[in-house]
Scaffold this active site. Sequence first.
Site, mmCIF file in Angstrom:
data_model
loop_
_atom_site.group_PDB
_atom_site.id
_atom_site.type_symbol
_atom_site.label_atom_id
_atom_site.label_comp_id
_atom_site.label_asym_id
_atom_site.label_seq_id
_atom_site.Cartn_x
_atom_site.Cartn_y
_atom_site.Cartn_z
ATOM 1 N N ASN A 106 -58.012 -41.147 39.443
ATOM 2 C CA ASN A 106 -57.233 -42.173 39.262
ATOM 3 C C ASN A 106 -56.546 -42.489 38.007
ATOM 4 O OD1 ASN A 106 -55.119 -44.647 40.533
ATOM 5 N ND2 ASN A 106 -56.803 -45.556 38.940
ATOM 6 N N TYR A 193 -47.353 -34.973 28.211
ATOM 7 C CA TYR A 193 -47.673 -35.559 29.395
ATOM 8 C C TYR A 193 -47.545 -34.313 30.808
ATOM 9 C CZ TYR A 193 -47.891 -38.797 33.421
ATOM 10 O OH TYR A 193 -48.095 -39.629 34.833
ATOM 11 N N LYS A 197 -50.475 -32.943 33.190
ATOM 12 C CA LYS A 197 -50.447 -33.282 34.944
ATOM 13 C C LYS A 197 -50.140 -31.881 35.456
ATOM 14 C CE LYS A 197 -51.526 -36.489 34.750
ATOM 15 N NZ LYS A 197 -52.250 -37.449 35.648
#
Length: 319
Positions: A106, A193, A197
Amino acid sequence: MPTGVSFSPDQMPDLSDKVILVTGGTAGLGAATVLHLAKHSQPPARIYISGRNAERADALIKQVADSNSPTLVSFLPCNLASLASVNEAAETILRQESRLDILMCNAGIMAQTPALTMDGYEVQFGTNHLGHALLVRKCLPLLQRTAEEHADARIVVLTSLAFRLHPSAGIVFSDLKTAQHLRALGLGPWIRYGQSKLANILYARELARRYPAVTCVSVHPGVVSTGMVENQSWGNRAFVYLTNLGKVMKPAEGAYHQLWAATARKEALVNGLCYEPVGVPSKLDRVARDDALAERLWEWTEEALAHYMTRSSGSSGVC
């Protein structure tokens, strides 16, 4: 527009006896997830929350205790930007537990200025992908054993639809040990980023392909008003809100998707798939569907983690 499944935390099944690890579990989505799990009518036996802030962990543990939940919540110090720290956290789990039912990856960072992890990797890639990959790989035999003995074990990897901001090549492997000072009209932090991801999506799919006994999915939780968003600069916050038309959820609701992925009937999930809230398969671009790129990422990651994978993995003998 695809319609998601109807879900609320009270629909979760019996979680008794389960052991769950939530990275970044001391705040934001992680803390909201832990509270939903612990307050369930049939909650898990134990939840580990990893992170760097012991005070926030203590406050969450007290909140769970005050709710009269029987779940034992334990803080696991872990800095995902340090492979040595991740290794130590994994070794603790392996020493203390004979099962691990759910590993929820998470934690994460977003739109950071150029920097390196303690091990010299671009900080977003090193934290969001590589740190979690080491935790997964160290715990994988325990997860496999849990799947064999209890018919189910899961890895839930949080990603983001911002993966679409990845470089044109997908992952620029030659630059992963640099800070990647990408200008790109000020979008450099977002491109880095997006690359991290994208790695989450590819790695989850490759993991599912190689180890099908453990169910592994990646999930985009939606845009949630956690510190990851609210602590951004004004410009970055505006970028988030504008690109999502102001649709931002509170953490208590934002946690629904990862809770669904962690607790829905196993048959409701397709191993290796990427989902949007709640339970909607994501429409991935060509790069995110590239099996050759997923395999190359796996091999690069294995090489990067080799030092820690050849070391002892605790007294449990499962790794």
